[in-house]
Design a protein around this motif. Sequence first.
Motif, mmCIF file in Angstrom:
data_model
loop_
_atom_site.group_PDB
_atom_site.id
_atom_site.type_symbol
_atom_site.label_atom_id
_atom_site.label_comp_id
_atom_site.label_asym_id
_atom_site.label_seq_id
_atom_site.Cartn_x
_atom_site.Cartn_y
_atom_site.Cartn_z
ATOM 1 N N TYR A 1 15.727 -96.509 75.113
ATOM 2 C CA TYR A 1 14.796 -96.257 76.205
ATOM 3 C C TYR A 1 14.909 -97.371 77.242
ATOM 4 N N GLN A 2 15.077 -96.986 78.493
ATOM 5 C CA GLN A 2 15.177 -97.995 79.569
ATOM 6 C C GLN A 2 13.947 -97.878 80.463
ATOM 7 N N PRO A 3 13.228 -98.973 80.618
ATOM 8 C CA PRO A 3 11.991 -98.927 81.395
ATOM 9 C C PRO A 3 12.231 -98.724 82.892
ATOM 10 N N LEU B 1 17.933 -92.453 76.705
ATOM 11 C CA LEU B 1 19.389 -92.354 76.856
ATOM 12 C C LEU B 1 20.012 -92.209 75.471
ATOM 13 N N LEU B 2 20.973 -91.309 75.392
ATOM 14 C CA LEU B 2 21.566 -90.959 74.099
ATOM 15 C C LEU B 2 22.663 -91.941 73.704
ATOM 16 N N ARG B 3 22.644 -92.274 72.445
ATOM 17 C CA ARG B 3 23.687 -93.168 71.928
ATOM 18 C C ARG B 3 24.304 -92.549 70.691
ATOM 19 N N TRP B 4 25.679 -92.742 70.553
ATOM 20 C CA TRP B 4 26.379 -92.220 69.362
ATOM 21 C C TRP B 4 27.125 -93.359 68.711
ATOM 22 N N PRO C 1 30.545 -94.612 74.360
ATOM 23 C CA PRO C 1 29.769 -94.507 75.593
ATOM 24 C C PRO C 1 29.400 -93.046 75.908
ATOM 25 N N PRO C 2 28.156 -92.797 76.368
ATOM 26 C CA PRO C 2 27.757 -91.418 76.720
ATOM 27 C C PRO C 2 28.684 -90.779 77.741
ATOM 28 N N ALA C 3 29.188 -91.584 78.649
ATOM 29 C CA ALA C 3 30.086 -91.043 79.680
ATOM 30 C C ALA C 3 31.332 -90.428 79.040
ATOM 31 N N LEU D 1 28.670 -78.311 72.844
ATOM 32 C CA LEU D 1 27.712 -78.877 71.881
ATOM 33 C C LEU D 1 26.482 -79.462 72.562
ATOM 34 N N ILE D 2 26.551 -79.495 73.911
ATOM 35 C CA ILE D 2 25.516 -80.234 74.633
ATOM 36 C C ILE D 2 24.117 -79.624 74.485
ATOM 37 N N GLU D 3 24.061 -78.295 74.358
ATOM 38 C CA GLU D 3 22.736 -77.661 74.263
ATOM 39 C C GLU D 3 22.035 -78.077 72.964
ATOM 40 N N TRP E 1 18.097 -81.770 70.555
ATOM 41 C CA TRP E 1 17.782 -82.865 69.625
ATOM 42 C C TRP E 1 17.145 -84.023 70.377
ATOM 43 N N VAL E 2 17.708 -84.338 71.560
ATOM 44 C CA VAL E 2 17.182 -85.447 72.378
ATOM 45 C C VAL E 2 15.731 -85.170 72.774
ATOM 46 N N LEU E 3 15.495 -83.943 73.229
ATOM 47 C CA LEU E 3 14.137 -83.572 73.647
ATOM 48 C C LEU E 3 13.158 -83.732 72.479
ATOM 49 N N VAL F 1 13.807 -87.450 80.201
ATOM 50 C CA VAL F 1 14.939 -87.004 79.371
ATOM 51 C C VAL F 1 15.969 -86.336 80.266
ATOM 52 N N ASN F 2 17.235 -86.732 80.080
ATOM 53 C CA ASN F 2 18.307 -86.097 80.848
ATOM 54 C C ASN F 2 18.638 -84.738 80.221
ATOM 55 N N VAL F 3 18.767 -83.746 81.077
ATOM 56 C CA VAL F 3 19.229 -82.456 80.551
ATOM 57 C C VAL F 3 20.495 -82.033 81.295
ATOM 58 N N ALA F 4 21.407 -81.418 80.566
ATOM 59 C CA ALA F 4 22.673 -80.998 81.153
ATOM 60 C C ALA F 4 22.506 -79.680 81.902
ATOM 61 N N ASP G 1 21.460 -92.680 92.893
ATOM 62 C CA ASP G 1 22.537 -93.068 91.979
ATOM 63 C C ASP G 1 22.899 -94.543 92.169
ATOM 64 N N ARG G 2 23.261 -95.124 91.018
ATOM 65 C CA ARG G 2 23.600 -96.556 90.984
ATOM 66 C C ARG G 2 24.711 -96.913 91.964
ATOM 67 N N SER G 3 25.648 -95.944 92.158
ATOM 68 C CA SER G 3 26.822 -96.236 92.994
ATOM 69 C C SER G 3 26.426 -96.607 94.428
ATOM 70 N N GLY H 1 16.922 -100.684 85.891
ATOM 71 C CA GLY H 1 18.225 -101.362 85.830
ATOM 72 C C GLY H 1 18.198 -102.536 84.884
ATOM 73 N N TYR H 2 19.385 -103.106 84.724
ATOM 74 C CA TYR H 2 19.514 -104.209 83.792
ATOM 75 C C TYR H 2 18.615 -105.369 84.172
ATOM 76 N N LEU H 3 18.334 -105.494 85.480
ATOM 77 C CA LEU H 3 17.491 -106.600 85.920
ATOM 78 C C LEU H 3 16.115 -106.503 85.246
ATOM 79 N N ARG I 1 17.574 -103.605 79.737
ATOM 80 C CA ARG I 1 18.625 -102.689 79.283
ATOM 81 C C ARG I 1 17.978 -101.608 78.408
ATOM 82 N N PRO I 2 18.654 -100.466 78.259
ATOM 83 C CA PRO I 2 18.125 -99.453 77.335
ATOM 84 C C PRO I 2 18.000 -100.041 75.948
ATOM 85 N N MET I 3 16.910 -99.760 75.269
ATOM 86 C CA MET I 3 16.677 -100.377 73.960
ATOM 87 C C MET I 3 16.008 -99.391 73.001
HETATM 88 N N1 LIG Z 1 26.032 -100.831 85.126
HETATM 89 C C1 LIG Z 1 24.764 -100.561 84.962
HETATM 90 N N2 LIG Z 1 24.368 -99.510 84.306
HETATM 91 C C2 LIG Z 1 23.013 -99.293 84.172
HETATM 92 C C3 LIG Z 1 22.075 -100.142 84.664
HETATM 93 N N3 LIG Z 1 20.843 -99.690 84.368
HETATM 94 C C4 LIG Z 1 21.074 -98.532 83.684
HETATM 95 N N4 LIG Z 1 22.370 -98.290 83.564
HETATM 96 C C5 LIG Z 1 23.038 -97.137 82.949
HETATM 97 O O1 LIG Z 1 22.971 -96.124 83.877
HETATM 98 C C6 LIG Z 1 22.910 -94.838 83.191
HETATM 99 C C7 LIG Z 1 21.705 -94.155 83.706
HETATM 100 O O2 LIG Z 1 21.677 -92.936 83.255
HETATM 101 P P1 LIG Z 1 22.163 -91.696 84.038
HETATM 102 O O3 LIG Z 1 22.388 -91.986 85.445
HETATM 103 O O4 LIG Z 1 21.181 -90.626 83.773
HETATM 104 O O5 LIG Z 1 23.564 -91.333 83.401
HETATM 105 C C8 LIG Z 1 23.614 -90.979 82.069
HETATM 106 C C9 LIG Z 1 23.366 -89.562 81.848
HETATM 107 O O6 LIG Z 1 23.940 -88.861 82.907
HETATM 108 C C10 LIG Z 1 24.175 -89.352 80.594
HETATM 109 N N5 LIG Z 1 23.251 -89.333 79.491
HETATM 110 C C11 LIG Z 1 22.779 -90.337 78.765
HETATM 111 N N6 LIG Z 1 21.954 -89.877 77.829
HETATM 112 C C12 LIG Z 1 21.917 -88.533 78.001
HETATM 113 C C13 LIG Z 1 21.298 -87.542 77.376
HETATM 114 O O7 LIG Z 1 20.527 -87.656 76.433
HETATM 115 N N7 LIG Z 1 21.534 -86.254 77.840
HETATM 116 C C14 LIG Z 1 22.366 -85.986 78.881
HETATM 117 N N8 LIG Z 1 22.572 -84.767 79.316
HETATM 118 N N9 LIG Z 1 22.969 -86.946 79.504
HETATM 119 C C15 LIG Z 1 22.759 -88.215 79.052
HETATM 120 O O8 LIG Z 1 25.090 -90.303 80.405
HETATM 121 C C16 LIG Z 1 25.035 -91.144 81.532
HETATM 122 C C17 LIG Z 1 25.358 -92.523 81.151
HETATM 123 O O9 LIG Z 1 24.406 -93.014 80.344
HETATM 124 P P2 LIG Z 1 24.433 -94.514 79.916
HETATM 125 O O10 LIG Z 1 25.789 -94.916 79.536
HETATM 126 O O11 LIG Z 1 23.341 -94.738 78.933
HETATM 127 O O12 LIG Z 1 24.047 -95.223 81.191
HETATM 128 C C18 LIG Z 1 22.796 -95.196 81.739
HETATM 129 C C19 LIG Z 1 22.297 -96.595 81.788
HETATM 130 O O13 LIG Z 1 22.578 -97.390 80.649
HETATM 131 C C20 LIG Z 1 22.516 -101.302 85.374
HETATM 132 O O14 LIG Z 1 21.728 -102.106 85.869
HETATM 133 N N10 LIG Z 1 23.855 -101.476 85.500
#
Ligand SMILES: Nc1nc2c(ncn2[C@@H]2O[C@@H]3COP(=O)(O)O[C@H]4[C@@H](O)[C@H](n5cnc6c(=O)[nH]c(N)nc65)O[C@@H]4COP(=O)(O)O[C@H]3[C@H]2O)c(=O)[nH]1
Length: 814
Positions: A565-567, A582-585, A594-596, A607-609, A614-616, A638-641, A724-726, A779-781, A784-786
């Motif tokens: 969970y990231q605040p 945020l989902l972790r494996w 990495p989720p990406a 498998l995403i559905e 499960w995430v929900l 919660v992120n949904v696809a 978006d972060r970008s 953000g990380y500032l 971090r997700p925990m």
């Molecule tokens: N470099 C950097 N990164 C930061 C910072 N703060 C947060 N992040 C990362 O940015 C992503 C934010 O999630 P997102 O844009 O929804 O992007 C997510 C989301 O699109 C997807 N994702 C993660 N969990 C789920 C999930 O349960 N379901 C679905 N559908 N997608 C998920 O995967 C993507 C990546 O997730 P994460 O790797 O956890 O990466 C997360 C998070 O760890 C920062 O300050 N710097």
Amino acid sequence: MTSSTGDRGFAMAERKGSWGLNGLIVAFAALILAALWATTLNQIAHDRMVTKAAARQQAADLARAFDARLAERIERIDHGLKHIRREMAGGPGLVPGRLAEFAKVVTDSALIQIAVFDAQGRLVDSTLPHAKGDNFSDRDYYLAHRNPSAGGAEDRLLIGRPALGRISQRWTLHFSRRIESAEDGFLGVLMIAIDPFAFSHLADDLPIGEEGAVSIVGSDRAIRMIHTRRDDPLRRGWIGRELPGDRPQFDPTRPTADVVRLHSTIDARPFMVAYRWMDNQPLIVLVHLSETEIFGRVNERAEFLLTAVTGMSGIILLFAAGLAVLGRRQHRARLDLAAANHLLRENERVLEQRVAERTVALERSNRHVHTLAYHDTLTGLPNRTLFADRAAHALRGGARDARKLAILFLDLDQFKTVNDTLGHPVGDELLVAVAGRIRQAVRPADTVARMGGDEFVVIAEGIASANDAAHVAERIMAAVGTPLSLGGRPLNISLSIGIAVFPDDGGDVPTLLKNADTAMYAAKTAGRNTARFFSAAMSMAAEQRLGMELALRRALERQEFTLVYQPKIALASGRLCGVEALLRWRHPERGWVPPAEFIPFAEEIGLIEQLGAWVLDQACRAIAGWDDTRFGPLSIAVNVAAAQVNRGDLAAVVDGLTRQHRIDPGRLEIEVTETAVIADTDRALATLNRLRSLGVAVALDDFGTGYSSLMYLRRLDIDTIKIDRSFLMNAHVDSRDGEIVRLIIRMAQTLHLSVVAEGVETEEHVAFLKDAGCDMIQGYLVARPMPLADLQDWIAAGHSAGSRPPPKLTLVSR
Ligand SMILES: Nc1nc2c(ncn2[C@@H]2O[C@@H]3COP(=O)(O)O[C@H]4[C@@H](O)[C@H](n5cnc6c(=O)[nH]c(N)nc65)O[C@@H]4COP(=O)(O)O[C@H]3[C@H]2O)c(=O)[nH]1
């Protein structure tokens, strides 16, 4: 319809026919009965008439016969009277004692006495021992002779009324004549007394029946004699009585002889009576014939006839009824037979028709089944089975002729995205279009098959070298790559092709196909829209992919997934306003993946559905188990696809989970990406609306990376935009990125939407965002997700571990 009309027809025909026949039978029976009865009644009437006429005649004849007999008897008596009178006049006259001598001439058996009276009515002589001198001057016959009614002296026979003899005490009839002389005139009366019943013998042999009678009545209406077959004292009692004057025989207007109908004065029974006035005497002879007897035989016969005819009528009626029933049954049976025949023929016809239809349907179905069995229903291309067949055949030919052939494995790039975003109907349309293009790009002899999904295979036979296979691949890519329009949208589609050549890359179909598939993944990995020949190295990578898929599929069962969970904090106050799940494996061998890497792969393998659900569930569980009192209320995003949004049941799933975990849906936020929304806007809109109506918040994730159409923003009912972060990474240094961020924030403010900036890593980011008016940062500032436990500690500690805490952290609810 036909059958029911037929039934009605038959029923009507049955009724008609039945009534017609029955009517005929009834009419025939009525006719016979009428004829029978008419004949019978006529016969009876005729019998009566004939009998009556015969009886009349008989009665008249009997009367005549009796009249004749009586006349003759009277004549004889009178003859005796006249003889005696002559003897007396010629001799001693009225000398007593001589009468016996004279009386010998009177031989009548009925004789009672002969008597002579002098002019004074004194008995002069008698054949009975009377006292001489007795006076009989009161007797009617004496008086009648002494004073003849007309013309003084009249010599005529008088037959007086029956009288009861004074001496004999028997009924007697007095036959008398006057005795006179020319000189002295009236000298006296000669009388012969006769027993009236003696006349009865005159009628003995007359056929008058048991109840008939013969009688003699005087013109004075006094009955002189009655004869009956039986010695009826009653009738005897009638002697001497006077009959009523209204009797027909006394009617002067009637003929002197006739036959009339009279009722007995005794018992009122009817009699046919023949009466006859005697010629020389004022006497009437009557013959009574009983009607009961006359018509007895006739009546008996009539009764017999009537009984017989009644019986016959009954029999005829029964017969007619029987005939009618029989006729009805026969008619019914005929109709039934006809109906059965008709039904049989109809059934035969229907059966034949059905058999013919079934045969045609079966043939069609067989063809269809054959087509289904060997062809892909969507594109009409050969399917996997037919491909295997043709490939085996081609391989045998290649092996025999030592010719090469290539198996090209084709997979559309981004097809999943198209399917998810534009919907299945568009995806299907695309597949059909692509199939056509591939088909046109290869030689007619080449086999193009659809293996399922967006995968196609081409068997290119008779190639001289691998180079020829490459040309085929290029032609296909060129054909498929031409922009097309689907559902009114321009669409650029590309494909990745893997090529395996026989016999170099495999000697059998499965090996060649597997290797072509591996080469195709290599082409995908190489950046798509390209073709790759199979190589041994690829085989290893493909195996890795396969391994990854298997591992991912098993990961859920093995509980290798977890949520962190990231605040998110409000920039102005520094208060915690929620967390993003945020989902972790944790791969058993590779560690954290990495989720990406695995989320797109999970989307790819479908498998995403399952994973999303499960995430929900986990997020809801976390909310449910959250200790509000210690850590304050918690909201989880919660992120949904795209696949989850476009399935259409996301709201129902969320609703079910919030109910199941008994949590306030307001604690849940759904993050959707732009790509998920633009895929099928209407459906996404409906899903998001339903979510919002449940009370669930909706955030648009990765805003700016996709189409970012203002139109969507206007139409979508969302709460938050996540930049978006970008964009943020260089926003404080790159004026263009900076402007985009400011623009997004301003736009969000205009639309009254909250804005969350993702990837906030530095103070500069914070400063920029504060300046731009951003609401929340993540953000990380901040942190971090925990894991959940760490989050609790993090909150409890009032700072974030390892990263710079916000100036002042307060827990707030959204
Ligand atoms: N470099 C950097 N990164 C930061 C910072 N703060 C947060 N992040 C990362 O940015 C992503 C934010 O999630 P997102 O844009 O929804 O992007 C997510 C989301 O699109 C997807 N994702 C993660 N969990 C789920 C999930 O349960 N379901 C679905 N559908 N997608 C998920 O995967 C993507 C990546 O997730 P994460 O790797 O956890 O990466 C997360 C998070 O760890 C920062 O300050 N710097």
